[in-house]
Structures are given as structure tokens and as C-alpha cells.
Scaffold this motif. Structure first.
Motif, PDB file in Angstrom:
ATOM      1  N   PHE A   1       0.853  -1.200   0.000  1.00  0.00           N
ATOM      2  CA  PHE A   1       0.000   0.000   0.000  1.00  0.00           C
ATOM      3  C   PHE A   1       0.880   1.237   0.000  1.00  0.00           C
ATOM      4  CE2 PHE A   1      -2.193  -3.447   2.087  1.00  0.00           C
ATOM      5  CZ  PHE A   1      -3.459  -3.412   1.542  1.00  0.00           C
ATOM      6  N   ILE A   2       0.918   1.929  -1.097  1.00  0.00           N
ATOM      7  CA  ILE A   2       1.652   3.206  -1.150  1.00  0.00           C
ATOM      8  C   ILE A   2       0.603   4.265  -1.470  1.00  0.00           C
ATOM      9  CG2 ILE A   2       3.629   4.403  -2.128  1.00  0.00           C
ATOM     10  CD1 ILE A   2       4.739   1.755  -3.026  1.00  0.00           C
ATOM     11  N   THR A   3      -0.139   4.621  -0.459  1.00  0.00           N
ATOM     12  CA  THR A   3      -1.304   5.487  -0.678  1.00  0.00           C
ATOM     13  C   THR A   3      -1.109   6.853  -0.043  1.00  0.00           C
ATOM     14  OG1 THR A   3      -2.348   4.660   1.328  1.00  0.00           O
ATOM     15  CG2 THR A   3      -2.836   3.480  -0.682  1.00  0.00           C
ATOM     16  N   GLY A   4      -1.822   7.842  -0.597  1.00  0.00           N
ATOM     17  CA  GLY A   4      -1.804   9.182  -0.014  1.00  0.00           C
ATOM     18  C   GLY A   4      -0.451   9.851  -0.090  1.00  0.00           C
ATOM     19  N   ASN A   5       0.285   9.596  -1.155  1.00  0.00           N
ATOM     20  CA  ASN A   5       1.587  10.245  -1.335  1.00  0.00           C
ATOM     21  C   ASN A   5       1.550  11.168  -2.546  1.00  0.00           C
ATOM     22  OD1 ASN A   5       3.465   9.039   0.774  1.00  0.00           O
ATOM     23  ND2 ASN A   5       2.495   7.196  -0.055  1.00  0.00           N
ATOM     24  N   GLN A   6       2.731  11.549  -3.018  1.00  0.00           N
ATOM     25  CA  GLN A   6       2.808  12.507  -4.124  1.00  0.00           C
ATOM     26  C   GLN A   6       3.402  11.849  -5.376  1.00  0.00           C
ATOM     27  OE1 GLN A   6       2.074  15.906  -3.503  1.00  0.00           O
ATOM     28  NE2 GLN A   6       1.453  15.306  -1.458  1.00  0.00           N
ATOM     29  N   ILE A   7       3.278  10.552  -5.462  1.00  0.00           N
ATOM     30  CA  ILE A   7       3.895   9.848  -6.594  1.00  0.00           C
ATOM     31  C   ILE A   7       3.239  10.284  -7.895  1.00  0.00           C
ATOM     32  CG2 ILE A   7       4.224   7.562  -7.621  1.00  0.00           C
ATOM     33  CD1 ILE A   7       4.346   6.521  -4.710  1.00  0.00           C
ATOM     34  N   SER A   8       4.074  10.706  -8.870  1.00  0.00           N
ATOM     35  CA  SER A   8       3.501  11.190 -10.123  1.00  0.00           C
ATOM     36  C   SER A   8       3.774  10.246 -11.280  1.00  0.00           C
ATOM     37  CB  SER A   8       4.007  12.588 -10.458  1.00  0.00           C
ATOM     38  OG  SER A   8       5.406  12.560 -10.529  1.00  0.00           O
ATOM     39  N   ARG A   9       4.831   9.452 -11.169  1.00  0.00           N
ATOM     40  CA  ARG A   9       4.984   8.500 -12.274  1.00  0.00           C
ATOM     41  C   ARG A   9       5.407   7.120 -11.786  1.00  0.00           C
ATOM     42  NH1 ARG A   9       9.467   7.090 -14.276  1.00  0.00           N
ATOM     43  NH2 ARG A   9       8.538   6.315 -16.186  1.00  0.00           N
ATOM     44  N   ILE A  10       4.922   6.127 -12.517  1.00  0.00           N
ATOM     45  CA  ILE A  10       5.294   4.742 -12.239  1.00  0.00           C
ATOM     46  C   ILE A  10       5.631   4.093 -13.565  1.00  0.00           C
ATOM     47  CG2 ILE A  10       4.000   4.341 -10.097  1.00  0.00           C
ATOM     48  CD1 ILE A  10       1.734   3.245 -11.805  1.00  0.00           C
ATOM     49  N   GLY A  11       6.490   3.116 -13.538  1.00  0.00           N
ATOM     50  CA  GLY A  11       6.857   2.410 -14.763  1.00  0.00           C
ATOM     51  C   GLY A  11       7.293   1.007 -14.402  1.00  0.00           C
ATOM     52  N   PRO A  12       7.660   0.211 -15.403  1.00  0.00           N
ATOM     53  CA  PRO A  12       8.027  -1.185 -15.147  1.00  0.00           C
ATOM     54  C   PRO A  12       9.145  -1.291 -14.102  1.00  0.00           C
ATOM     55  CG  PRO A  12       7.946  -0.746 -17.507  1.00  0.00           C
ATOM     56  CD  PRO A  12       7.769   0.563 -16.827  1.00  0.00           C
ATOM     57  N   GLU A  13      10.065  -0.291 -14.050  1.00  0.00           N
ATOM     58  CA  GLU A  13      11.202  -0.371 -13.127  1.00  0.00           C
ATOM     59  C   GLU A  13      10.771  -0.133 -11.671  1.00  0.00           C
ATOM     60  OE1 GLU A  13      10.552   2.070 -15.181  1.00  0.00           O
ATOM     61  OE2 GLU A  13      10.358   3.752 -13.779  1.00  0.00           O
TER      62      GLU A  13
END
Ligand SMILES: *[C@@H]1O[C@H](CO)[C@@H](O)[C@H](O)[C@H]1NC(C)=O
Ligand SMILES: *[C@@H]1O[C@H](CO)[C@@H](O)[C@H](O)[C@H]1NC(C)=O
Ligand SMILES: *[C@@H]1O[C@H](CO)[C@@H](O)[C@H](O)[C@H]1NC(C)=O
Ligand SMILES: *[C@@H]1O[C@H](CO)[C@@H](O)[C@H](O)[C@H]1NC(C)=O
Ligand SMILES: *[C@@H]1O[C@H](CO)[C@@H](O)[C@H](O)[C@H]1NC(C)=O
Ligand SMILES: *[C@@H]1O[C@H](CO)[C@@H](O)[C@H](O)[C@H]1NC(C)=O
Ligand SMILES: *[C@@H]1O[C@H](CO)[C@@H](O)[C@H](O)[C@H]1NC(C)=O
Length: 380
Positions: free
Chosen positions: A59-71
Motif C-alpha cells: 500500500f503506497i497510498t496518499g503520497n505525491q507519486i507522479s509517475r510509475i513504470g516497469p522499473e
């Protein structure tokens, strides 16, 4: 200055080493026994590295993550439940989750997905069963992206799709055609105004369709046919729509009465408009249409229908009068102009005679060579 920088680098190294030693990324809580890692509301800008391999629930919720990718998820092939809810993710790249070969449930709710790659949700082995995109789509373009992706990510085994709260106005037909295994489709809290032919085609295993809190005023014949084409036993939810109880609503009310078993909230459906009908149960409306008496409510459409007939008759009478008048004027013009007409007919006859004579002359003239040819062949 250099000393300070060195010290900072050293400290950073030490910190990451200690994090690794304890087997949990900074700002996260890890439970090996529960196979669970939680990084909740920690102002993270990216998926932290060093998530332990035993993790099944992340669970990585309620953060400021703007991009995700295969890595972002390398080496995490034990993850079955991944929640990235409530971040700032704008883009899902191709094969982002393809390293997660046990992934069953993916929650991307409350993000701002503007770009979704056609193969964004491809998971090897087709293990994905639940996809939550509630309040996740940035605008209608992202929904069109998603429609393509639902097709190309081979999601035939998915069971639950949550698309609530995305301000959807219109669903193109065949959007869900490739989700043959879908059991639960949640479209609540959107702005859908109509159901069209093909909207739900291909949903052969559907068990629940949630359309609460949309902008449906009625369901037209086409939409009723579409609902009828859903698998038998599917449970529909239609509450909190602005049902508008005016003439034209009767087929829907009658359908509702005969489908009470399928519509989970049929008893609670009420008119929202017009204001004097507000809170009237749609089922009572159906009873009123059938003239069942009791506590049925009538829409009074028949009287309006008669009024329309009367108007139609009136307009036919008026049309007849106008046509008659036009005819009279025509005859009058003919009568007044009879001398002129006679003269024109004579003129025309003369012109015709002249033209015919000219034609005759041409014919004779043209036929000459042919005659001569015939005579030569006769000679041979
Ligand atoms: C996944 O879990 C299995 C057994 O629970 C374990 O043997 C394996 O090492 C784990 N995978 C990773 C990448 O740690
Ligand atoms: C999807 O996420 C929203 C918000 O996080 C939650 O309220 C909803 O219950 C989830 N949907 C499903 C099907 O679990
Ligand atoms: C949706 O948002 C994207 C990115 O801001 C933009 O390029 C696109 O034109 C928008 N589409 C619609 C239909 O508004
Ligand atoms: C419906 O969705 C909007 C966002 O589109 C959200 O702000 C609102 O809270 C939702 N309402 C309900 C009742 O879930
Ligand atoms: C719906 O569309 C299909 C073809 O896609 C057509 O065969 C069918 O007659 C249509 N039904 C209605 C009610 O328009
Ligand atoms: C309709 O019903 C709701 C709740 O059942 C109530 O709050 C509201 O006042 C009613 N409105 C009218 C016009 O009766
Ligand atoms: C409503 O449906 C029941 C069967 O479910 C039927 O007996 C009744 O006649 C229907 N009423 C109307 C008004 O269509």
C-alpha cells in the motif's frame, strides 16, 4: 563545504544500508508475518526502493507519486494486492505491472490518469481480477485511452472493474466487449445520460451493474433492449438518478415493474422531476399506467395524446382550405389568360412544325452516303 557534502553522502549511504538491514524502506512499515508493506501519507515522490521480496500486499497510498513504470516494481513477483490510491499518477506506461506475476488486485483510485498505454494493465498469466479506477481518470480522453487498454491488456479474466466518480457522460459501444469474465461493473457517480445499443455487449458473466448516482432521466427503448440483453440474474442498481416522470416514461416504468427481481433498489426509485411528482415511486407510476387503481399514480398522458390528435385534425383542415384557395386562384388565372394561352399554344405548334421539317431535311441529307454504300455492295 566538501566535508559537509561528504558527510551527507555518508549519512545517506548509512541510512539506506540500515533500511536494507532492517528489510524495510524508509517511511514504510513492514510486516513480514503479514507479508505486508505500508507507506501511507508519507509525502513520497516515487515508489521507494528496497521493498522486501516477501511482500504480498503493498500500500503506497496518499503520497505525491507522479509517475510509475516497469522499473518501479522490479523483483516484487510475490505481490498480489497493490494499492497506489490517492497519489498524483498521470501516466501508466506499457507493461508497468508486467513484473508482478501474481498481481490480483490493483487499486489506482483517486489519481489523475491522463495517459494510459494500450498495454498498461498487461499482467503475465492473466492473474488480475480486480481493477479500481474510481476517480482516477483525468478527462474523457483518458477514458478513451482506457477503452483501448481494456481491449489490448487481455483482461478477459478480470472480475471487478470500478469506474465510479469519473464524470463519464457517454460510454461508446463495445467498450467492455473484451471483459467476458467481468462479474461486477461499477459505474456509479458518473454523468451517464443514456444507455445505447452495444454499451454492455460482451459482458456474458456479469452479476452486478451499478448505475447509481448518474444523470439518467429515463431509459429509452434502446436502453431497455440493452438491459434485457444482459445475462439473466444480473443485479442492477439504478438509484439516485434524476428520473423524470413525464409522458414517454411509461415503458420504463412498466419494465421496472416487470423486472423488480433484477433491480436491487426498484422499491426506492422515485421521480425527481417535475416538482409536483417529486418522491413519487416509479412502481406506483407503473401501476397507474395499467389503470390498476389502488395507490397508482397516472401521468395523464392520454389526455395530452387526445389534445395532440385534435391539433393534428385542425392542421389538416387548415391545409385543405389553403390548398382549395390555391386551386381557385390557379383556375382564375387560367380563365383570365385564356386568349394569351391560346396564342401561345398556336405559337408552339408552329415552332414544332418548323423544327420537325428541319429534322426531316437533315435525315434525308444524312441518309445519302448510306444509300450509295448499299448500292455499291449490291454491285458486288
Ligand atoms: C516469494 O515468496 C516465496 C515463498 O513465499 C519465496 O520463496 C520467494 O523468495 C519470494 N520471492 C522473492 C522475490 O523474494
Ligand atoms: C475503489 O476505491 C474506492 C476509493 O479508494 C473505494 O471506495 C471503493 O470501494 C473501491 N472499489 C472496490 C470495488 O473495492
Ligand atoms: C484531456 O487532457 C489532456 C492533457 O491535459 C489534453 O491534452 C486533452 O485535450 C484533454 N481532452 C479532453 C477531451 O478534454
Ligand atoms: C462522486 O465523484 C466526485 C468526483 O467525480 C466526488 O467528488 C464525490 O465525492 C463523489 N460522490 C460520492 C457520493 O461518492
Ligand atoms: C443493435 O445493434 C446490432 C448490431 O450491432 C443490431 O443487429 C441490432 O438490431 C441493434 N438493436 C437495436 C435495438 O437497435
Ligand atoms: C423526498 O424524500 C426525501 C427523503 O425521503 C425528503 O427529505 C424530501 O423532503 C422529500 N421531498 C418532497 C418534495 O417530498
Ligand atoms: C407488475 O408486475 C406484476 C408481476 O411482477 C404483474 O402481475 C402486474 O400486472 C404488473 N403491473 C403493471 C401495472 O404492469
Amino acid at each position: 563545504m566538501l566535508d559537509l557534502a561528504l558527510r551527507m553522502v555518508f549519512c545517506a549511504l548509512l541510512c539506506s544500508i540500515s533500511a536494507r538491514a532492517s528489510g524495510c524502506p524508509l517511511r514504510c512499515e513492514c510486516s513480514e508475518a503479514a507479508h505486508t508493506v505500508k507507506c501511507v501519507s508519507k509525502d513520497l515522490r516515487s515508489v521507494p526502493s528496497g521493498i522486501p521480496g516477501y511482500t504480498r500486499n503493498l500500500f503506497i497510498t496518499g503520497n505525491q507519486i507522479s509517475r510509475i513504470g516497469p522499473e518501479s516494481f522490479k523483483g516484487l513477483d510475490n505481490i498480489t494486492t497493490l494499492s497506489l490510491s490517492n497519489n498524483r499518477i498521470t501516466k501508466v506506461e506499457s507493461q508497468t505491472f508486467s513484473g508482478l506475476r501474481s498481481l490480483r488486485s490493483l487499486d489506482l483510485s483517486s489519481n489523475q490518469l491522463a495517459v494510459i498505454n494500450p498495454e498498461a494493465f498487461t499482467v503475465p498469466g492473466h492473474t488480475l481480477r480486480e481493477l479500481n479506477l474510481s476517480r482516477a481518470l483525468y478527462n474523457h480522453s483518458s477514458f478513451m485511452n482506457l477503452a483501448v487498454s481494456l481491449r489490448w491488456s487481455t483482461l478477459g479474466e478480470i472480475r471487478t472493474l470500478d469506474l465510479s466518480g469519473n464524470r463519464l457522460i457517454y460510454l461508446p459501444s463495445h467498450t467492455f466487449s473484451y471483459l467476458g469474465g467481468l462479474r461486477r461493473l461499477i459505474l456509479a457517480n458518473n454523468s451517464l445520460v443514456a444507455l445505447h445499443n452495444g454499451t454492455f455487449s460482451g459482458l456474458d458473466s456479469l452479476e452486478q451493474l451499478d448505475l447509481t448516482l448518474n444523470a439518467l432521466r429515463t431509459v429509452q427503448e434502446e436502453g431497455l433492449a440493452e438491459l434485457a440483453s444482459l445475462p439473466p440474474g444480473v443485479r442492477l442498481l439504478l438509484g439516485e438518478n434524476p428520473w423524470t416522470c413525464i409522458c414517454g416514461m411509461e415503458p420504463f416504468a412498466a419494465w421496472l415493474n416487470s423486472s423488480q427481481g433484477h433491480v436491487g433498489d426498484a422499491e426506492g426509485l422515485v421521480c425527481a422531476f417535475p416538482s409536483d411528482m417529486r418522491n413519487t415511486s416509479l412502481l406506483r407510476l407503473a401501476a397507474g399506467q395499467a389503470g390498476a387503481g389502488g395507490d397508482g399514480v397516472e401521468l395523464g398522458c392520454h389526455r395530452v395524446g387526445e389534445g395532440a390528435d385534435l391539433a393534428l385534425q385542425t392542421s389538416y383542415v387548415f391545409l385543405g382550405i389553403v390548398l382549395g384557395f390555391v386551386g381557385l386562384v390557379f383556375l382564375l388565372v387560367l380563365y383570365l389568360n385564356r386568349q394569351g394561352i391560346k396564342k401561345r399554344i398556336n405559337d408552339m405548334r408552329e415552332a414544332c412544325t418548323e423544327m420537325l421539317e428541319g429534322y426531316h431535311y437533315h435525315y434525308e441529307h444524312d441518309s445519302d452516303p448510306r444509300l450509295s454504300q448499299v448500292s455499291t455492295t449490291a454491285d458486288i
